[in-house]
Design an enzyme around this catalytic site. Structure first.
Site, short mmCIF file in Angstrom:
data_model
loop_
_atom_site.label_atom_id
_atom_site.label_comp_id
_atom_site.label_asym_id
_atom_site.label_seq_id
_atom_site.Cartn_x
_atom_site.Cartn_y
_atom_site.Cartn_z
N GLU A 144 -1.49 -8.94 5.04
CA GLU A 144 -0.98 -8.49 6.29
C GLU A 144 -2.64 -9.18 6.80
O GLU A 144 -2.43 -9.23 8.31
CB GLU A 144 -0.29 -7.87 6.76
CG GLU A 144 -0.82 -6.20 7.12
CD GLU A 144 -1.15 -5.35 5.91
OE1 GLU A 144 -0.72 -6.11 4.38
OE2 GLU A 144 -1.16 -4.53 5.79
N CYS A 150 0.93 -0.81 0.34
CA CYS A 150 0.20 0.10 -0.06
C CYS A 150 1.12 1.26 -0.06
O CYS A 150 1.71 1.31 -1.15
CB CYS A 150 -1.00 -0.35 0.89
SG CYS A 150 -2.19 1.25 1.04
N HIS A 158 -3.77 -5.76 0.87
CA HIS A 158 -2.74 -5.77 2.29
C HIS A 158 -3.00 -7.37 2.61
O HIS A 158 -4.16 -7.74 2.91
CB HIS A 158 -3.66 -4.71 2.78
CG HIS A 158 -3.48 -3.87 2.99
ND1 HIS A 158 -3.02 -3.21 3.84
CD2 HIS A 158 -4.38 -2.40 2.83
CE1 HIS A 158 -2.27 -1.57 3.98
NE2 HIS A 158 -3.37 -1.60 3.47
#
Lengths: 952, 256
Positions: free
Chosen positions: B220, B96, B218
């Site tokens: 994660e 990002c 994302h």
């Protein structure tokens, strides 16, 4: 001075301009053919043209999509009769955070001679636009005169450097008579005669007049905002005398329940509960109504920023892990021509507040996971803007610290300017038509400054470098230092406070509400380590004084004593208010109209109402996933767009425990009886906790009252009723309050009338969940499953959305039987923990009809309901009443056929019934008491009705 | 065998560092995080790590344009260190804001000295910050080591400036790793599948070696099944789709 203009290269799309063009169309102006926006940077300092070119090429303009031009004059008018340009800048003294970033970026380029940077935006509107059109666009969309102005000629880049020369300002208080005191109280201090007389007699005994800063400190400390004078007043309601409403209702719940997991309640900056024995959670919800009415963007951003500093300043400091936002506005379609002068249009307030909250929360990386959006015309001049923050800390850091005499007073974070001076006393008085004219210098937020502060503060906490912490909020240093030093005493050297710009008087330094500052008590031996730790992450930490043991507040400026107050008088000298309250039940007759044979249209109308409709437009612009703890998101279902009941997050990534965040609010009920509004709000917040798979074993509540002028007995009577409703309901549910806040005086006076907001009570709930894998979402899961209604339906449509769309209020407001409610919720919760429930949705606005429709379209599955099967608490002959009654403590539950026997056995002892089934089709069908079909609609039609209003 | 060491770079406004660190830990790496000042002052050394991550956030508020100020900081103050790290075989992951930073620093796609950046991440077509889940199709021709063995991903995006823009020639030279797609894998799908209007639906790219990878979504935020937006209604899986990206990185370092 150089003036740089950065714009999108021609031929490239310009989303900012297109969005503005759409807003202009929404104003009713269709002739703006093209709108372009450029960024203006004014650079002051000794710079060569070559250096400015480097700054533009390497920093300000994107090489792929943007171009720039450099001018030496501030502004050149353009000569094209079809293009109108308007340049808008923030008023001097209001820092745009971008300016600081630009300065840093320029320094990184090795250019050190830029002294000041100012930003502006320039708008180019192409099309046949009349002068009136331009004026409308300027005033309604581009400029908020409370904080911005149109750049006309020579724009100043920096404040002229001002020199403050010290002179002690004494106020001749001793000479004032009652009239004089009253005037001083009303015009300057926000204190009443009785309070000022107390102050006069204090100084009379000392044989001297007060210094201005002493009087202001007393006014801040004794303000409604800081002291909650109304809630602590002595209230006479008929025969009854209530001595301290807060203690006798809200706080009494906590005291009587005496839960061992409540670690710190009603004393610190937020309420703290035990999470898992290793960590503690804290939660604070704040209103920021008045500032948001004047500057929606700045008001909401500083609202959330301030609220994030509450958990940060709780115990020894906690990390903010989630946030909430509950906002009440007038309807977005309110006619522009009926808008009173000085009031911003609700659509603009809504957009500004949304953007302010999102920009701050997103930048800070705190997920906004739960909220509500409510509408009523009475919020026109007084929107309600409520932000909440949940924090996580080691349990060992849960208790407030305690400083020792000799510890240093250290202010950390941003510098101090003239921001928001007088904000607290302002928040304690009603708004008038002059709102814009008399607004104090607005406060702007800087989320990155706050993020830096949080990151380094938590390091300092973990290294044990300070003994105590609090936030600088309303009242600035005067409140923060004054409160922290209450038990010890303190001396502060005001000239040591780092300033944004010169020229502030000692009083301004002391009262400033500049954001992103915290206050620490630091042992002298740790000060050097602490200051260098902060410096390593580019955050200022400055020693401004020392805690003493003389129980006095002593203020110095350049060695001169400018204030000396006795802590005992400052904190306990405030006389208790005496207030009169009356309570008369509202008289809204139950309506009498023929039940429509088909209820489908009414269902769609309720789904389309502002309060009920989808809030996806808001939610998608919040980063509700950051920090990676998301378990149940605000939007759920087969297309990720159904309205979840409560949010669940996993605060500790390597643990399976969760925290549920929910809220309950329904001002419509308050019009009939605030007692039942409060009971309903508590019930609703708890229902949502249960609906997502939680339990009542560890639920903490917070109250936020937004009310009218408590000096008017009828408003106060309602407030008393609401507080009593909180007490009775929360006690029976065994859900203690841990924190709360009130915002009073939300009234607006025009020449003809006084508009008072509806009584508005927000109940926020935080519940600990043992295992997040037990979470249940509200969307229907599978055809063939059974739908059960849990709970009893009464003929309770007073304040309902069904009555509202027919133009009625009604009288029979939903009530709560919390003893039965607790048993019901405990039983359902146990059945859900056994994994017997596939979907669960709480019934609130719009009753069975809305809840079932939402479950259906969120799951993309049909639903068939039989109203005749719903268990009733009293005879109800009308289908519409059963379908849309808003009786509390009810749920719709989806159970697989193979689990239905076990589910029914588990639910023994509470009221429930199978009421329908999940179907394969795409239809939503409801059959009436006599078996007749009363609703048959395609799911897509229902969903469209629900999604359309706020699809902006 | 020595443990894999990952460095998470922090700057003012970084806000996805903790969950990114957690993801690498779950994948078996030791993780440190360092403020950019610590690297600039030489208090922490890039050379002691095999993986460098620039996580999500709003560095310096994304003021001026997203990631720009940190990008300049990296380019001007840490350029040589980063070049040495890359030349030494290190892996870089930008997520990002990290993608925005790597692009604007000229690290990805690599920009030769004196040349100007030819790719950018511009404001979303919707003019809005968008937090939503997207389907991604992995380009199987990509040399990216982070996505080996992965063909599709379902991940959240959360950004306001994620639109990949460049001249067609530049686009054609890119090593595209992931493209926005619909559920059926159509990589021409429009909004909201392509949440920002990216050219060629590009969501992530890598360098020629496949060791520098950056993407807007994302990973994660989806390493565990319970992070999936529909986990409460679908059959459970052991890991979230994003986990494989971290595991691949750590395994690659272990095996090389």
């Amino acid at each position: 001075m150089f003036r740089v203009e950065v714009s999108v290269k021609s031929g490239f799309p310009e989303p900012r301009g297109e969005a503005l063009q759409k807003d202009i169309r929404d104003l009713g102006i269709a002739t703006a053919e093209q709108v372009r926006v450029s960024d203006i940077y004014l650079l002051e300092g000794k710079l060569s043209h070559k250096e400015v070119n480097i700054i533009c090429r390497e920093l300000l303009a994107d090489p792929v999509v943007e171009e720039y031009s450099i001018g030496e004059a501030p502004l050149v008018a353009i000569e094209d009769e079809h293009v109108h340009d308007i340049e808008v800048a923030y008023n001097l003294g209001l820092m745009d955070p971008v300016e600081e970033s630009v300065r840093k970026g320029i320094l990184d380029l090795g250019i050190t001679t830029v002294e000041a940077v100012k930003t502006a935006k320039r708008y180019y509107l192409r099309g046949e636009l009349s002068a009136g059109d331009i004026e409308l666009i300027r005033d309604k969309l581009l400029v908020n005169s409370a904080v911005q102005h149109v750049v006309t000629s020579q724009e100043k880049v920096s404040l002229p450097s001002a020199i403050y020369s010290f002179s002690l300002e004494e106020v001749d208080l001793l000479a004032l008579d009652d009239d004089g005191l009253t005037r001083l109280g009303e015009e300057k201090l926000g204190l009443n005669l009785n309070e000022l007389k107390r102050i006069q007699s204090y100084f009379s005994k000392l044989g001297r007049n007060p210094i201005d800063v002493e009087l202001e400190t007393l006014a801040q400390t004794w303000s409604e905002h800081c002291k909650h004078k109304t809630f602590k007043s002595r209230i006479r309601l008929g025969e009854e005398v209530i001595d301290n409403l807060l203690k006798s209702t809200i706080m009494r719940v906590t005291e009587e329940l005496n839960k061992p997991w409540c670690l710190s309640t009603f004393k610190d900056n937020s309420g703290v509960i035990d999470f898992d024995g290793r960590y503690a959670l804290c939660f604070k919800v704040e209103t920021h109504n008045h500032p948001s009415a004047i500057d929606p963007y700045g008001g909401a951003s500083t609202g959330i920023g301030g609220c994030i500093r509450d958990p940060l300043g709780t115990g020894l400091g906690s990390r903010p892990i989630a946030a909430t936002g509950v906002f009440c506005f007038a309807p977005p379609d309110f006619p522009h021509d009926k808008l009173p002068p000085g009031i911003l249009h609700p659509r603009r307030i809504l957009k500004g507040v949304r953007a302010g909250a999102a920009d701050y929360g997103n930048r800070l990386g705190v997920p906004i996971i739960n909220g509500a959006l409510l509408f009523d015309e009475r919020y026109l001049a007084n929107p309600v803007v409520t932000c909440g923050t949940i924090g996580l800390m080691p349990k060992s850091a849960a208790q407030m610290g305690r400083q020792q005499p000799g510890d240093l007073v250290v202010v950390v974070g941003c510098r101090t300017g003239r921001d928001g001076i007088g904000g607290v006393t302002f928040a304690s008085a009603g708004l008038t038509g002059e709102a814009e004219a008399v607004s104090p210098s607005s406060v702007q937020g800087n989320p990155i400054a706050e993020k830096k502060l949080i990151d380094v503060l938590l390091k300092a906490r973990d290294r044990g470098l300070y003994r105590r912490i609090t936030d600088c909020g309303g009242g600035g240093l005067s409140s923060a230092v004054g409160e922290m030093a209450a038990e010890t005493g303190v001396r502060v050297d005001l000239e040591k406070v780092p300033l944004k710009y010169s020229g502030l008087s000692y009083t301004e330094i002391w009262l400033s509400e500049s954001q992103e500052r915290m206050l620490l008590a630091v042992p002298a031996a740790s000060a050097e380590k602490l200051i260098s730790l902060f410096a390593s992450e580019d955050v200022e930490a400055t020693v401004i004084g020392e805690f003493t043991n003389d129980k006095r507040l002593k203020l110095f400026y350049q060695g001169n004593l400018v204030g000396d107050l006795d802590m005992e008088f400052l904190h306990n000298g405030l006389p208790q208010l005496e207030r009169e309250a009356v309570w008369q039940p509202a008289q809204y007759a139950e309506p009498d109209f023929a039940p429509p044979p088909d209820l489908g249209d009414d269902l769609k109308r309720i789904l389309s109402s502002w309060n009920v409709c989808s809030k996806e437009w808001v939610i998608r612009q919040y980063d509700h996933e950051v920090q990676g703890g998301s378990i149940l998101k605000p939007l759920v279902g087969v297309n990720n767009d159904g309205p979840g009941d409560a949010a669940i997050i996993r605060p500790v990534l390597d643990s399976d425990m969760g925290v549920i965040i929910a809220n309950g609010i329904n001002p419509k009920y308050g019009d009939i009886d605030p007692y039942w509004m409060a009971a309903s709000a508590v019930d609703e917040a708890l229902r949502q906790v249960i609906a997502v798979g939680g339990s009542l074993r560890r639920v903490a509540l917070l109250d936020n009252f937004s009310w009218g002028n408590p000096e008017k007995p009828d408003r106060l009577g309602g407030l008393v009723r609401a507080a009593q409703g909180c007490y009775d309901t929360a006690l029976a549910y065994e859900a203690p309050f841990i924190s709360g806040k009130d915002s009073l005086y939300n009234e607006y006076e025009t020449e003809e009338e006084t508009i008072c907001i509806p009584p508005t009570l927000l109940i926020s709930a935080m519940a600990v969940m043992e295992n997040v894998a037990r979470a249940v979402s509200m969307d229907c899961k599978q055809e063939g499953d059974r739908l059960y209604i849990v709970g009893t339906t009464y003929n309770e449509l007073g304040g309902s959305h069904y009555y509202s769309i027919h133009g009625f209020v009604g009288d029979r407001v939903p009530r709560v039987n919390p003893q039965r409610g607790k048993k019901l919720m405990d039983t359902l919760s146990a059945a859900m923990e056994k994994g017997l429930v596939k979907a669960c949705h709480d019934l609130s606005e719009g009753g069975i009809g809305v809840a079932a429709a939402e479950m259906a379209f969120a799951g993309g599955l049909g639903v068939t309901l039989h109203l005749g099967k719903a268990p009733l608490g009293e005879p109800i002959a009308r289908n519409d009443s059963i379908l849309f009654s808003e009786s509390n403590t009810r749920f719709l539950v989806e159970v697989a056929p193979e689990d239905s026997q076990r589910f029914e056995a588990a639910m023994k002892g509470v009221t429930f019934a199978a009421i329908g089934e999940v179907t394969k089709g795409d239809r939503f069908e409801v059959y009436g008491i006599k078996g007749e079909r009363v609703v048959s609609i395609a799911l897509a039609e229902l969903k469209e009705a629900w999604q359309k209003p706020l699809r902006w | 065998m020595a443990k894999v060491r990952t460095l998470i770079l922090r700057a003012p406004g970084t806000n996805c560092d903790e969950e990114t660190a957690f993801s690498f830990e779950q994948a078996g790496s030791l993780v440190d995080s360092a403020h950019v000042n610590e690297l600039v002052r030489g208090e922490k050394l890039l050379s002691q790590y095999q993986i460098l991550v620039i996580p999500g956030g709003f560095t310096y508020g994304d003021d001026i344009s997203a990631g720009k100020i940190l990008a300049n900081e990296l380019r001007l103050k840490l350029g040589e260190d980063i070049q040495r790290f890359v030349d030494g075989g290190g892996l870089i992951l930008g997520i990002c804001n990290g993608f925005q930073v790597l692009v604007k620093a000229g690290i990805l796609p690599p920009v030769e000295n004196g040349k100007s950046q030819r790719l950018t991440l511009a404001g979303n077509d919707s003019n809005s910050f968008e937090c939503r889940w997207v389907y991604l199709s992995v380009d199987q021709k990509s040399p990216c080591i982070f996505t080996r063995g992965i063909s599709t991903l379902y991940l959240p995006v959360a950004h306001g400036e994620g639109k990949v823009m460049a001249e067609p020639e530049t686009l054609s030279e890119l090593n595209v790793v992931v493209r926005y797609a619909d559920e059926g894998g159509n990589v021409q799908a429009g909004y909201p599948h392509n949440p920002n209007g990216s050219a060629d639906n590009i969501a992530g790219i890598c360098d020629g070696s496949g060791r520098i990878f950056a993407l807007m979504p994302h990973p994660e935020r989806f390493i565990r099944w319970t992070q999936h937006p529909r986990w409460a209604r679908e059959a459970p899986r052991q890991h979230g789709d994003g986990f494989g990206i971290f595991l691949n990185a750590v395994d690659w370092v272990k095996s090389s």
